[in-house]
Write a protein that holds these residues in place. Sequence first.
Motif, PDB file in Angstrom:
ATOM      1  N   LEU A   6       0.811  -1.206   0.000  1.00  0.00           N
ATOM      2  CA  LEU A   6       0.000   0.000   0.000  1.00  0.00           C
ATOM      3  C   LEU A   6       0.851   1.266   0.000  1.00  0.00           C
ATOM      4  N   ALA A   7       2.031   1.188   0.610  1.00  0.00           N
ATOM      5  CA  ALA A   7       2.882   2.368   0.726  1.00  0.00           C
ATOM      6  C   ALA A   7       3.726   2.622  -0.515  1.00  0.00           C
ATOM      7  N   ASP A  44      -7.102  -1.282   0.292  1.00  0.00           N
ATOM      8  CA  ASP A  44      -7.029  -0.421   1.472  1.00  0.00           C
ATOM      9  C   ASP A  44      -8.339  -0.474   2.254  1.00  0.00           C
ATOM     10  N   GLY A  45      -9.455  -0.454   1.530  1.00  0.00           N
ATOM     11  CA  GLY A  45     -10.755  -0.521   2.183  1.00  0.00           C
ATOM     12  C   GLY A  45     -10.984  -1.854   2.880  1.00  0.00           C
ATOM     13  N   LEU A  46     -10.590  -2.941   2.231  1.00  0.00           N
ATOM     14  CA  LEU A  46     -10.761  -4.264   2.829  1.00  0.00           C
ATOM     15  C   LEU A  46      -9.928  -4.418   4.096  1.00  0.00           C
ATOM     16  N   GLY A  50      -7.141  -1.495  -8.047  1.00  0.00           N
ATOM     17  CA  GLY A  50      -7.621  -2.164  -6.841  1.00  0.00           C
ATOM     18  C   GLY A  50      -6.910  -1.717  -5.577  1.00  0.00           C
ATOM     19  N   HIS A  51      -6.035  -0.717  -5.688  1.00  0.00           N
ATOM     20  CA  HIS A  51      -5.307  -0.227  -4.509  1.00  0.00           C
ATOM     21  C   HIS A  51      -6.290   0.271  -3.447  1.00  0.00           C
ATOM     22  N   ALA A  52      -7.250   1.097  -3.871  1.00  0.00           N
ATOM     23  CA  ALA A  52      -8.231   1.636  -2.931  1.00  0.00           C
ATOM     24  C   ALA A  52      -9.113   0.526  -2.347  1.00  0.00           C
TER      25      ALA A  52
END
Length: 233
Positions: free
Chosen positions: A40-41, A52-54, A47-49
């Motif tokens: 993430l960093a 992050d949401g999951l 699908g990055h967001a």
Amino acid sequence: MLSGLGLTPDEATALLLSVKVATVATLCSLPLGLAVAWLLARRRFPGHALLDGLVHLPLILPPVVTGYLLLLGFGRRGVFGAWLSEIGIVFSFRWTGAALACAVMGFPLMVRAMRLSIEAVDRRLEQAAGTLGAAPPLVFLLVTLPLSLPGCLAGAVLAFAKAMGEFGATITFVSNIPGETQTLPSAIYTLTQVPGGEGAALRLTLVSVAVSMLALLASEVLARRMRRRLGAG
């Protein structure tokens, strides 16, 4: 030793089980948490967001909902649980299930702290190591991880503290079985439902607070030592 704290055998069992569950949950989460935090960093991808949401979903879902989803997925008749039980891995109504629930609930806190720590590392240092011929895994091990270690440690301790206090998802997934799945929060809840159990519930509450505070203080001390060593280096 625990009897010196005024704990009964059942209370001591609940305390030891909580420490065991929290430790296993934290240690098993560390590799995946570190990988997800780095992803993430340092990477941007379709699908990055969503990822992050999951990761942060357990923070906003009611813990009971998380526990119910774990029951659907890892119960004996669950999507994954039925297959796992065939090879001898059982989570439902076992202490291992409590560790799984605690790991899921503490995972967002771990990843967030690790991600922020990795993002704070100067990318120019990583790029410099890459230009000297270091492969990406080696750059991570020799540059990124040492520099972000205090934050990673903080994330692990936050996950441990969360696991020590986890109740809703755990009791939904593995119930409240003395000696098997009854952790400190479950024992405190049970005592509050018993006439005359207020004193024992308060005693266990103080023990729970003390253990979590000791973990946080130990984390702060270790983080400061690591920062000093990194600064000296």
